[in-house]
Design a protein around this motif. Structure first.
Motif, PDB file in Angstrom:
ATOM      1  N   PRO A  98       9.814   1.687  -7.133  1.00  0.00           N
ATOM      2  CA  PRO A  98       8.579   2.418  -7.429  1.00  0.00           C
ATOM      3  C   PRO A  98       7.946   3.017  -6.180  1.00  0.00           C
ATOM      4  CG  PRO A  98       8.216   0.050  -7.532  1.00  0.00           C
ATOM      5  CD  PRO A  98       9.697   0.248  -7.403  1.00  0.00           C
ATOM      6  N   HIS A  99       7.417   4.216  -6.328  1.00  0.00           N
ATOM      7  CA  HIS A  99       6.686   4.860  -5.243  1.00  0.00           C
ATOM      8  C   HIS A  99       5.193   4.544  -5.421  1.00  0.00           C
ATOM      9  CE1 HIS A  99      10.457   6.978  -4.887  1.00  0.00           C
ATOM     10  NE2 HIS A  99      10.014   7.723  -3.889  1.00  0.00           N
ATOM     11  N   VAL A 100       4.622   3.874  -4.452  1.00  0.00           N
ATOM     12  CA  VAL A 100       3.204   3.525  -4.494  1.00  0.00           C
ATOM     13  C   VAL A 100       2.502   4.230  -3.347  1.00  0.00           C
ATOM     14  CG1 VAL A 100       1.496   1.677  -4.436  1.00  0.00           C
ATOM     15  CG2 VAL A 100       3.720   1.284  -5.517  1.00  0.00           C
ATOM     16  N   ALA A 101       1.439   4.955  -3.660  1.00  0.00           N
ATOM     17  CA  ALA A 101       0.720   5.725  -2.647  1.00  0.00           C
ATOM     18  C   ALA A 101      -0.623   5.080  -2.329  1.00  0.00           C
ATOM     19  CB  ALA A 101       0.498   7.151  -3.130  1.00  0.00           C
ATOM     20  N   PHE A 102      -0.946   5.079  -1.066  1.00  0.00           N
ATOM     21  CA  PHE A 102      -2.244   4.644  -0.568  1.00  0.00           C
ATOM     22  C   PHE A 102      -2.900   5.883   0.034  1.00  0.00           C
ATOM     23  CE2 PHE A 102       0.872   1.289  -0.397  1.00  0.00           C
ATOM     24  CZ  PHE A 102       0.241   0.232  -1.050  1.00  0.00           C
ATOM     25  N   LEU A 118       4.483   9.016  -9.129  1.00  0.00           N
ATOM     26  CA  LEU A 118       4.032   7.794  -8.471  1.00  0.00           C
ATOM     27  C   LEU A 118       3.829   6.683  -9.495  1.00  0.00           C
ATOM     28  CD1 LEU A 118       1.289   9.131  -6.002  1.00  0.00           C
ATOM     29  CD2 LEU A 118       3.602   8.373  -5.413  1.00  0.00           C
ATOM     30  N   ALA A 119       4.191   5.462  -9.112  1.00  0.00           N
ATOM     31  CA  ALA A 119       3.862   4.309  -9.947  1.00  0.00           C
ATOM     32  C   ALA A 119       2.377   4.006  -9.880  1.00  0.00           C
ATOM     33  CB  ALA A 119       4.660   3.087  -9.487  1.00  0.00           C
ATOM     34  N   ALA A 120       1.758   4.335  -8.758  1.00  0.00           N
ATOM     35  CA  ALA A 120       0.324   4.102  -8.597  1.00  0.00           C
ATOM     36  C   ALA A 120      -0.183   4.876  -7.390  1.00  0.00           C
ATOM     37  CB  ALA A 120       0.027   2.614  -8.413  1.00  0.00           C
ATOM     38  N   ALA A 121      -1.446   5.282  -7.467  1.00  0.00           N
ATOM     39  CA  ALA A 121      -2.178   5.851  -6.333  1.00  0.00           C
ATOM     40  C   ALA A 121      -3.423   4.995  -6.147  1.00  0.00           C
ATOM     41  CB  ALA A 121      -2.550   7.307  -6.599  1.00  0.00           C
ATOM     42  N   LEU A 122      -3.576   4.416  -4.963  1.00  0.00           N
ATOM     43  CA  LEU A 122      -4.635   3.441  -4.712  1.00  0.00           C
ATOM     44  C   LEU A 122      -5.534   3.915  -3.570  1.00  0.00           C
ATOM     45  CD1 LEU A 122      -2.388   0.229  -4.739  1.00  0.00           C
ATOM     46  CD2 LEU A 122      -3.534   1.296  -6.690  1.00  0.00           C
ATOM     47  N   ILE A 123      -6.817   3.734  -3.744  1.00  0.00           N
ATOM     48  CA  ILE A 123      -7.787   4.036  -2.701  1.00  0.00           C
ATOM     49  C   ILE A 123      -9.010   3.159  -2.943  1.00  0.00           C
ATOM     50  CG2 ILE A 123      -8.698   5.999  -4.032  1.00  0.00           C
ATOM     51  CD1 ILE A 123      -9.417   7.336  -1.352  1.00  0.00           C
ATOM     52  N   VAL A 124      -9.582   2.630  -1.882  1.00  0.00           N
ATOM     53  CA  VAL A 124     -10.787   1.802  -1.980  1.00  0.00           C
ATOM     54  C   VAL A 124     -11.894   2.476  -1.181  1.00  0.00           C
ATOM     55  CG1 VAL A 124     -11.833  -0.411  -1.368  1.00  0.00           C
ATOM     56  CG2 VAL A 124      -9.540  -0.342  -2.349  1.00  0.00           C
ATOM     57  N   HIS A 125     -13.069   2.570  -1.782  1.00  0.00           N
ATOM     58  CA  HIS A 125     -14.198   3.253  -1.162  1.00  0.00           C
ATOM     59  C   HIS A 125     -15.261   2.241  -0.755  1.00  0.00           C
ATOM     60  CE1 HIS A 125     -17.271   6.212  -0.333  1.00  0.00           C
ATOM     61  NE2 HIS A 125     -16.439   7.193  -0.646  1.00  0.00           N
ATOM     62  N   PRO A 126     -15.771   2.319   0.463  1.00  0.00           N
ATOM     63  CA  PRO A 126     -16.876   1.426   0.848  1.00  0.00           C
ATOM     64  C   PRO A 126     -18.141   1.760   0.069  1.00  0.00           C
ATOM     65  CG  PRO A 126     -16.460   3.047   2.571  1.00  0.00           C
ATOM     66  CD  PRO A 126     -15.356   3.194   1.574  1.00  0.00           C
TER      67      PRO A 126
END
Length: 372
Positions: free
Chosen positions: A76-80, A146-154
């Protein structure tokens, strides 16, 4: 090695990277660059990724400061997703310095534990605050497959879910005819009167929509002197709705009809131009949300869940979410903070925030491991 062992290893790798991640975050914080001009930020991140064996492609979708760094050959391709643009006059008052460091740390840790079982992608996304590189990147298929695109916001609290408004900003220009205000024979055609009527009309128009909308704006051009009838008046307006479909097919046509009607009534002409691209609404993937929440809780971090229609701002991550399973959770870097303020910029450079980014990086890496 079982899944929990992989997660433990990833967390240890992120802890070991803490000094480097803090250096990345603080360098960006101390050297803020506006959207599309993030030359130092892109160089810092790509150089660091290449040192870890990532293959880097630069100049993506017409953005010289966009990049794709990937490591791994199959699975799986996982993007950050990394953001790194700052705000004019405020610096990193949206915490993109922390986002860049979190996504870099997560991508590195995931690549380190996944090996050939997955492809870890760090995707550098410029200009989130303005033109939104992810819009063009999504249109070019960067996020497809993509299997997932992940990002975390403060933010001021840990929370997950909700949505973000679809937005398609509009510049409205009325053109009339200049004249002296005391002229006896020629009174001119007042473009500012038309713009004021349009602004007032928007306040009434919003009550006609069945979906939650935002119609707001400022006047950017109003005339040259108080004794001259304004020949040109211009405003910029943020037009938002809870879905891109409703925005494009219901709200914006009504706004344009309002402008055309006022032009006809006042003897002016009107032009409308979208000065920024369409940011679509954010679709948070339920499966990823559940995984991320469980991982945050395993790190001792409670997470509040938002209602699906609860919106807060707009982001080009929305366009990503229409192409791939996506989440965009918030991570607390201190109570009572509001983004796009000097206080938020100060918090984004604090020692506490550099510690908190480790939590975001770990939770993303752990969620990626769940997808193996």
């Amino acid at each position: 090695m079982d899944k929990q062992a992989l997660k433990t290893k990833a967390c240890r790798e992120i802890d070991a990277m803490a000094p480097e991640l803090a250096n990345i975050s603080l360098f960006l914080h101390q050297n803020p660059e506006l959207g599309g001009q993030e030359v130092q930020a892109a160089r810092l991140l790509t150089t660091a990724a290449e040192r870890l064996g990532f293959q880097v492609r630069r100049n993506i979708s017409g953005y010289p400061t966009a990049f794709i760094a990937s490591k791994g050959s199959q699975g799986p391709h996982v993007a950050f997703l990394a953001e790194y643009d700052a705000l004019p006059g405020l610096g990193h008052a949206c915490g993109h310095n922390l986002i860049a460091a979190m996504s870099f740390g997560a991508a590195a840790a995931f690549a380190g534990v996944a090996g050939d079982q997955a492809v870890s992608c760090l995707i550098g996304c410029p200009a989130e605050e303005t033109s939104g590189a992810k819009v063009a990147m999504a249109a070019d298929g960067v996020f497809d497959g993509l299997a997932a695109a992940l990002i975390v916001h403060p933010a001021d609290r840990n929370q997950l879910g909700g949505t973000a408004y679809a937005t398609h900003p509009l510049q409205v220009t009325f053109t009339g005819r200049a004249a002296h205000v005391a002229g006896k024979t020629d009174k001119g055609v007042n473009a500012l009167d038309a713009l004021v009527m349009f602004y007032q009309g928007l306040q009434q128009l919003r009550h006609t929509f069945t979906q939650q909308t935002i119609l707001a704006g400022i006047f950017t051009r109003t005339g040259v002197a108080p004794n001259i009838v304004p020949a040109v008046a211009e405003g910029k307006f943020t037009i938002r709705a809870l879905s891109a479909d409703y925005l494009e097919h219901t709200v914006l046509p009504a706004v344009n009809r309002l402008a055309d009607g006022i032009a006809l009534a006042t003897g002016t002409t009107v032009t409308t131009v979208h000065y920024e691209p369409l940011f679509k609404e954010l679709i948070n993937d339920v499966k990823l949300m559940n995984l991320f929440k469980a991982n945050m809780e395993s790190l001792g971090e409670p997470v509040a869940l938002l209602e699906p229609d609860e919106a807060d701002g707009s982001t080009d991550v929305g366009n990503v979410s229409h192409a791939a399973p996506t989440i965009h959770p918030d991570l607390s870097i201190g109570p009572g903070l509001t983004a796009h303020t000097p206080e938020f910029a100060l918090a984004a450079g604090s020692v506490f925030a550099q510690q908190r980014l480790l939590v975001g990086a770990k939770a993303m890496a752990m969620t990626a491991i769940d997808l193996l």
